[in-house]
Structures are given as structure tokens and as C-alpha cells.
Scaffold this active site. Sequence first.
Site, PDB file in Angstrom:
ATOM      1  N   PHE A 138      -0.271  -7.856 -96.136  1.00  0.00           N
ATOM      2  CA  PHE A 138      -1.478  -8.392 -95.493  1.00  0.00           C
ATOM      3  C   PHE A 138      -1.782  -9.744 -96.109  1.00  0.00           C
ATOM      4  O   PHE A 138      -2.081  -9.849 -97.302  1.00  0.00           O
ATOM      5  CB  PHE A 138      -2.701  -7.474 -95.651  1.00  0.00           C
ATOM      6  CG  PHE A 138      -3.880  -8.023 -94.898  1.00  0.00           C
ATOM      7  CD1 PHE A 138      -4.046  -7.763 -93.549  1.00  0.00           C
ATOM      8  CD2 PHE A 138      -4.801  -8.863 -95.518  1.00  0.00           C
ATOM      9  CE1 PHE A 138      -5.116  -8.318 -92.836  1.00  0.00           C
ATOM     10  CE2 PHE A 138      -5.863  -9.418 -94.811  1.00  0.00           C
ATOM     11  CZ  PHE A 138      -6.018  -9.137 -93.468  1.00  0.00           C
ATOM     12  N   ASP A 223       0.406 -14.059-103.392  1.00  0.00           N
ATOM     13  CA  ASP A 223      -0.895 -13.932-102.738  1.00  0.00           C
ATOM     14  C   ASP A 223      -1.762 -13.041-103.624  1.00  0.00           C
ATOM     15  O   ASP A 223      -1.663 -11.814-103.569  1.00  0.00           O
ATOM     16  CB  ASP A 223      -0.729 -13.346-101.331  1.00  0.00           C
ATOM     17  CG  ASP A 223      -2.066 -13.164-100.621  1.00  0.00           C
ATOM     18  OD1 ASP A 223      -3.125 -13.273-101.291  1.00  0.00           O
ATOM     19  OD2 ASP A 223      -2.066 -12.896 -99.409  1.00  0.00           O
ATOM     20  N   LYS A 252     -11.237 -14.795-102.000  1.00  0.00           N
ATOM     21  CA  LYS A 252     -12.204 -13.708-102.196  1.00  0.00           C
ATOM     22  C   LYS A 252     -13.130 -13.921-103.411  1.00  0.00           C
ATOM     23  O   LYS A 252     -14.104 -14.635-103.294  1.00  0.00           O
ATOM     24  CB  LYS A 252     -11.462 -12.372-102.244  1.00  0.00           C
ATOM     25  CG  LYS A 252     -10.858 -12.061-100.869  1.00  0.00           C
ATOM     26  CD  LYS A 252     -10.497 -10.629-100.640  1.00  0.00           C
ATOM     27  CE  LYS A 252     -10.230 -10.391 -99.161  1.00  0.00           C
ATOM     28  NZ  LYS A 252      -8.906  -9.882 -98.863  1.00  0.00           N
TER      29      LYS A 252
HETATM   30  C1  LIG Z   1      -8.218 -10.581 -97.680  1.00  0.00           C
HETATM   31  C2  LIG Z   1      -6.831 -11.052 -97.914  1.00  0.00           C
HETATM   32  C3  LIG Z   1      -6.333 -12.201 -97.265  1.00  0.00           C
HETATM   33  C4  LIG Z   1      -7.124 -12.946 -96.218  1.00  0.00           C
HETATM   34  O1  LIG Z   1      -8.293 -13.483 -96.695  1.00  0.00           O
HETATM   35  P1  LIG Z   1      -9.450 -13.918 -95.630  1.00  0.00           P
HETATM   36  O2  LIG Z   1     -10.474 -14.569 -96.494  1.00  0.00           O
HETATM   37  O3  LIG Z   1      -9.939 -12.660 -94.993  1.00  0.00           O
HETATM   38  O4  LIG Z   1      -8.814 -14.841 -94.661  1.00  0.00           O
HETATM   39  C5  LIG Z   1      -5.063 -12.600 -97.571  1.00  0.00           C
HETATM   40  N1  LIG Z   1      -4.305 -11.939 -98.460  1.00  0.00           N
HETATM   41  C6  LIG Z   1      -4.752 -10.840 -99.111  1.00  0.00           C
HETATM   42  C7  LIG Z   1      -3.857 -10.163-100.096  1.00  0.00           C
HETATM   43  C8  LIG Z   1      -6.011 -10.351 -98.836  1.00  0.00           C
HETATM   44  O5  LIG Z   1      -6.433  -9.235 -99.437  1.00  0.00           O
END
Ligand SMILES: *Cc1c(COP(=O)(O)O)cnc(C)c1O
Length: 399
Positions: A138, A223, A252
Amino acid sequence: MSTVIEREAQFCAHNYHPLPVVLVKGEGALVWDENGREYIDMMSAYSAVSHGHRHPKIIKALETQLSRLAIVSRSYYTDVLADFLQYACELFGYDKGLPMNTGAEGVETALKLARKWGYTVKKVPADKAEIIACHNNFHGRTITIVGMSSEKQYRDGFGPFPAGFSMIPFGDSAALEKAITPNTVAFIVEPIQGEAGIILPPAGYLKKCAELCKRHNVLLIADEIQTGLGRTGKRLACDHEGVKPDLLVLGKALGGGVLPVSLVLADDAIMSVLKPGDHGSTFGGYALAAAVGMAALKILEEEKLAERATVLGERLMKGLKSISHPALRDIRGKGLMIGIEINPDIIHGRALAEKFLQHGILTKETHRVVIRLAPPLVISEALIDRAIETIKKIFAEVQ
Ligand SMILES: *Cc1c(COP(=O)(O)O)cnc(C)c1O
């Protein structure tokens, strides 16, 4: 039913299916609904609220900056962006940072950087760059990002997708080596897969991937939008294996629970491929975000949030593991990023999340069979213990 819920259903696109509670106030690890009922927030807005709701130092940084200057765009300098990026670069050991807003934008930025690096430094033939991603990843919701997803619902109805992406199983470094071609520019990975259901790769996986990437001149993109900033018990989840990714994506919690702030960090050899006009965002690195991002990073260090995540994560894990119930299939995680996998034949994730809500705990199911427990890192031991006792009660009610 609350009229707020009805009106949101009427006027807001149905791209979410919220639990039936209307929250009006938050403080630390607690939130309250419109009837004054208290809940422990074990969701933390998918880790965006690692500092807790309305952390006083975050609010102070926000208010101080707000009373001076909020945004002028990157067409001009402000007196806060350099401070923020210098602090972030020194903390994580990189030459430069590229500020964005949402996580998805941060990931897009890393993908663009990797491609441009591939063409200008690695000398991959024009339009042939390949990026490898993992099954069940994700990384966000843009068309490019869902194009490299294996999740049917994320993709269905949104094609066609950009070319140049391939996919390998998560946790399998041999598959990575096999998938690398002369045109591979990057491998993008979550150190722990969050949305997939808190999936931990085998020990040594990241280290092995980093070695393979280095050997084949492929950029490692970590990520850490969800796993970073103390969540798993280290400043970064990559730190558990001593891995320094070529491109680090944060988001985040970087926004301190009040703003969307994301950041891509890299050394000059990569970052210098971008020239003025190549990439940007109106709000990326705006003064308010810089002030809040700086405060968020400082609090992480000052309050030793990573160490808290280790200690409190072990406490929570121990409490959860003391529960024996046929619906419980697995309890796993690192630090305060914990997943409870359940047997959907006994209870569905959604039904269990609703039970948690009724008992005063906010959480959310992912993929129907996993309930996540990821409270703010500032949560007290007493609230962790209250959560454990409540969860015991909840499972005692599940037949
Ligand atoms: C939440 C998340 C994203 C996307 O972030 P948004 O601020 O919702 O665009 C990307 N990678 C990971 C691992 C995430 O948990």
C-alpha cells in the site's frame, strides 16, 4: 441515528464506510464523541496521530507560525523551511529533502526521482525504466500508485495504468534478485506492510534487499509513511536492520497529527537530478507545514517516542497474548504497530471493530480479518492496561 451521519452520507462521496461514531474532541490518546463518551484511540488516524491529539508543543508551533505567516509558495523563501529540512537531513543522515503534503505525493515524488535518476545517472534507455514493487503493498491512491498495486479493489475501474512496474512477493529477496533487469531503477517496499494487515517480512529481509539493490545499481525506496517516526520502536523501521534506503519517504506522523506533511529524503547524487520546474506542489514545504514538521521531529527525539513504542508495545503484546480464544489466529507486530488476525468464520473484522467501538476503543479492520492496534505513542501505561482489560472483555463476549 445521528443527523450528522445521515448528512455526511448524503453529501460526502461514499469512498469510506466509517464506524458509527461522531467524534468532537481529542486529547492525547483519548477522543470523545458528541455525547461526551470517551474512547481510547487505538487507530491514530493510520499513525498520523503518533504524537497524540493536540500535542501542546505541536499546537504551539502551529499557532506561533500561524500568527506570522502560513503560505507564500516555493516561489519565495521562508525563514522556516531550511530549519525543518536541515533538522530532518541531520536526523536521518541525508543531504537533501523534498517536502510534499500527502503520503501518496511523497511516493510519487520518490518514483519520479528514481526514474529521472535512472535516465540521467544510470543511463537507462528513454522510457524503459522499470520499478519493482511488492504484492499486497500500500503506497497510496493515485493512478500510478494503484497501478502498481495487487489489490483488485484499488485498481478495478481505474485503468489504464502507467507502464514500467513489476511485482514480486513481499519478504522474498530471491524474487527481487530474479526480477532485476538492466533497466530496473528502483525497488519500493514498506518495511512492514501496514494496510495489508501488519505483515512482517522474515528477519534480514530488508538488509538483503539493500545489498541486492546496491550490487545491481538499483535504488531502494523505503516507504516509511506508516512505519517511520518511532512507530515500530526505532526512529525508522529500517533501523532495525541497519539499512539506509536511497530514498526515504515519510508522511503521516510527520504532520504532528494536525497537517498533511510528507518528505522525501535522499543524497545529492539522486536529488540533484531535479532542476527548477521539474517537480513541485503549491503547498509542499509551506511555512505552517515546515514549522509543524520540525516540531513533530523534535518531539520524537525529546520525548523518546521510539523507546516508548518498544516498551508499551511489549506491554500491549504481552497482554494480548494472554488472551486465549478460538477467534484469535495470530497477534503480531513491532513496537506499537500491532495486528490481531481473527478467524472470520467466528467473527468478521467489521463486526469486531464495531464491538471495540461499543466498548470504548477505536480501531479498524483491514482486509476483513485483521484488527489493528496502533495507539498514539504518547499513550500512558494505564491506558494500555485499560485497553488490554477491555479487549479481554470483548473476546469473552465473542461466541
Ligand atoms: C497511508 C500510507 C500511504 C499514503 O499516504 P496518504 O497520506 O494517505 O496519501 C502510503 N504508504 C503507506 C505505507 C501508508 O501507510
